[in-house]
Design a protein around this motif. Structure first.
Motif, PDB file in Angstrom:
ATOM      1  N   SER A   1       0.824  -1.213   0.000  1.00 21.38           N
ATOM      2  CA  SER A   1       0.000   0.000   0.000  1.00 21.38           C
ATOM      3  C   SER A   1       0.854   1.257   0.000  1.00 21.38           C
ATOM      4  N   ALA A   2       2.039   1.201   0.629  1.00 24.67           N
ATOM      5  CA  ALA A   2       2.938   2.355   0.583  1.00 24.67           C
ATOM      6  C   ALA A   2       3.393   2.625  -0.852  1.00 24.67           C
TER       7      ALA A   2
ATOM      8  N   GLU B   1      -8.966   3.187   2.663  1.00 23.78           N
ATOM      9  CA  GLU B   1      -8.225   4.443   2.493  1.00 23.78           C
ATOM     10  C   GLU B   1      -7.696   4.583   1.065  1.00 23.78           C
ATOM     11  N   LEU B   2      -7.239   3.483   0.486  1.00 21.81           N
ATOM     12  CA  LEU B   2      -6.746   3.521  -0.896  1.00 21.81           C
ATOM     13  C   LEU B   2      -7.882   3.847  -1.863  1.00 21.81           C
TER      14      LEU B   2
ATOM     15  N   ALA C   1      -8.690   7.379  -1.783  1.00 13.76           N
ATOM     16  CA  ALA C   1      -7.666   8.178  -2.477  1.00 13.76           C
ATOM     17  C   ALA C   1      -7.777   8.060  -3.993  1.00 13.76           C
TER      18      ALA C   1
ATOM     19  N   SER D   1       0.392   7.531   8.546  1.00 13.09           N
ATOM     20  CA  SER D   1       0.532   6.898   7.238  1.00 13.09           C
ATOM     21  C   SER D   1       1.766   5.994   7.249  1.00 13.09           C
TER      22      SER D   1
ATOM     23  N   LYS E   1       0.394   6.648  -6.978  1.00 17.91           N
ATOM     24  CA  LYS E   1      -0.744   7.559  -7.096  1.00 17.91           C
ATOM     25  C   LYS E   1      -0.271   9.003  -6.940  1.00 17.91           C
ATOM     26  N   PHE E   2       0.639   9.230  -6.012  1.00 14.80           N
ATOM     27  CA  PHE E   2       1.157  10.571  -5.744  1.00 14.80           C
ATOM     28  C   PHE E   2       1.869  11.146  -6.961  1.00 14.80           C
TER      29      PHE E   2
ATOM     30  N   ARG F   1       0.522   4.153  -2.814  1.00 14.84           N
ATOM     31  CA  ARG F   1       0.380   5.588  -2.525  1.00 14.84           C
ATOM     32  C   ARG F   1       1.431   6.397  -3.299  1.00 14.84           C
ATOM     33  N   TYR F   2       2.640   5.848  -3.385  1.00 10.91           N
ATOM     34  CA  TYR F   2       3.712   6.533  -4.118  1.00 10.91           C
ATOM     35  C   TYR F   2       3.318   6.727  -5.581  1.00 10.91           C
TER      36      TYR F   2
END
Length: 452
Positions: free
Chosen positions: A20-21, A46-47, A50, A154, A27-28, A24-25
């Motif tokens: 998941s980390a 949460e994902l 987002a 996070s 997606k960022f 997030r990267y």
């Protein structure tokens, strides 16, 4: 692997803490991200919030259309995914770029100044403390953590792409994909014997990881480990050593002897000698990377913790409730030491959910010995994770190894009723399975006891 040509990233096992980390990267940085996981959790929710598409069936019909283009789609999978996964087979057979999480992480961090924390215990907390210290001392950093930092709320931070912090996971030899500038090895206890076979093979692989440090880089190791590097510990012979240790107000006050100077009156608030050593390891990494020793020391007091790492859920005069991820005998020993140090003379009840049939089998006697010291022990059924049952390996068999008259097996439904009646002054929940999902209910039950 050319990330510039990739538009879509699909994760098989997207709800894992490390996966998941990475999600997030991506997606960022503007990629279209989606994936699959076995069950819906707080992380997957949460994902989704987002903007990521997450499904919960290992079925090719569930793959969104935009992730079916072989030209611009990267598929990332965790080694915990079963080899007969229909999704993994679909992407592999059709020529997609399919890669393990560790290889992708190695690629992302390769061109950065990389701090990597390895070890069978302590790597999540150490990397979270290091991230906190670097951030507090003005270093823009990207961090991939194996737990939820309570400072960040996070497991991911992106404030600059030139410096990275990551865990170096030994499972499936994943950490051999990394080439850090500064590496730390906190411990090499026998674990993951389903992968390594024996401790000697584990030690050989950790040596191989040590050899992955970039030329001119630095290796920091716990004093006493069979590795050559800059050492840290409570021992006087360590390069970074703790001196004049005191307990004040539920935390630690101490000095740190570095190779160059003595840093005095350092404060750290997380209980347990294991956490103290994690803080020292993070401090040493930061200083060896160029951070001022005094500034690094001053940042330690602001570290709040990592969720499910000696995480206080309730803290009153009459009852204390702590939740911890401990799933190895050495980790249970560390929690035991912390509790006895902070709450001497208090009655302690430990609720333990064993994680993996193979780990329970491999450390049956050690688990029994570690759990025997608590005043009362409650066992839940073994959490299987990726494994099928092993004949003769049950929580009932583990119960036989515990030398304690106050021990029992229970189910999750019965657990709350048991806790309503307990006279324990300190309650612990331990384990890496889904016991974490019970924490809120347990906190509510114990809070009601306080009100009475």
């Amino acid at each position: 692997m050319n990330l510039k040509t990739i538009h879509n990233v699909y994760f098989i096992g997207i709800g894992g803490i490390g996966m998941s980390a990475l999600a997030r990267y991506f997606k960022f940085i503007g990629k279209n991200v989606g994936g699959y996981d076995r069950v819906s959790t707080e992380i997957t929710t949460e994902l989704e919030d987002a903007g990521m598409k997450v499904t919960f069936k290992d079925d090719v019909e569930e793959i969104p259309e935009e992730f079916r283009n072989t030209v611009d789609t990267l598929v990332v999978y965790t080694p915990a995914i079963p080899k007969d996964s229909a999704l993994l087979a679909y992407f592999t057979e059709r020529g997609f770029e399919v890669s393990k999480r560790a290889r992708v992480l190695g690629y992302i961090t390769a061109d950065s100044y990389c701090y990597a924390v390895a070890g069978t215990h302590g790597k999540t907390t150490t990397s979270a403390i290091l991230t906190h210290v670097l951030r507090e001392t003005g270093t823009p950093v990207t961090a991939f953590l194996g737990g939820i930092s309570e400072n960040l709320n996070s497991n991911f931070l992106l404030e600059g792409d030139k410096i990275t912090v990551t865990e170096a996971d030994e499972f499936d030899r994943s950490f051999l994909h990394l080439s850090p500038n500064i590496a730390c090895i906190t411990s090499i206890d026998a674990d993951h014997l389903d992968i390594y076979g024996n401790k000697a093979e584990m030690e050989r692989t950790f040596n191989a990881f040590a050899g992955k440090v970039k030329p001119g880089g630095k290796l920091i190791v716990r004093y006493g480990l069979p590795l050559q590097g800059i050492t840290y510990g409570v021992e006087a012979g360590a390069d970074y050593a703790i001196e004049n240790l005191e307990i004040r107000d539920g935390g630690y006050v101490f000095d740190i002897r570095t190779p160059e100077e003595l840093v005095t009156l350092v404060k750290f608030g997380k209980p347990g000698k294991h956490n103290l050593l994690n803080a020292l390891a993070a401090f040493a990494m930061a200083v060896e990377g160029g951070t001022s020793p005094r500034e690094a020391a001053d940042a330690l007091i602001g570290f709040k913790g990592v969720k499910r790492r000696f995480s206080y859920q309730l803290k009153t005069d009459s009852i204390v409730y702590v939740d911890d991820y401990a799933h190895h005998p050495a980790e249970i020993d560390a929690v035991y030491q912390a509790v006895r140090e902070m709450y001497p003379g208090k009655k302690v009840l430990a609720v333990f959910q064993p994680h993996l049939f193979s780990r329970t089998r491999d450390f049956l006697e050690e688990f029994g010995r570690s759990l025997s010291g608590f005043d009362e022990v409650v066992l839940l059924d073994i959490y299987p994770a990726r494994e099928e049952p092993i004949e003769g390996i049950t929580s009932g068999r583990l119960l036989e190894e515990i030398n304690n008259e106050n021990k029992r097996l229970t189910g999750k439904k019965e657990l709350l009723s048991l806790l309503k009646k307990t006279d324990a002054e300190v309650v612990l929940t331990l384990g890496a399975g889904d016991i974490g999902h019970e924490v809120e209910k347990i906190r509510e039950v114990l809070s009601e006891k306080v009100k009475k």
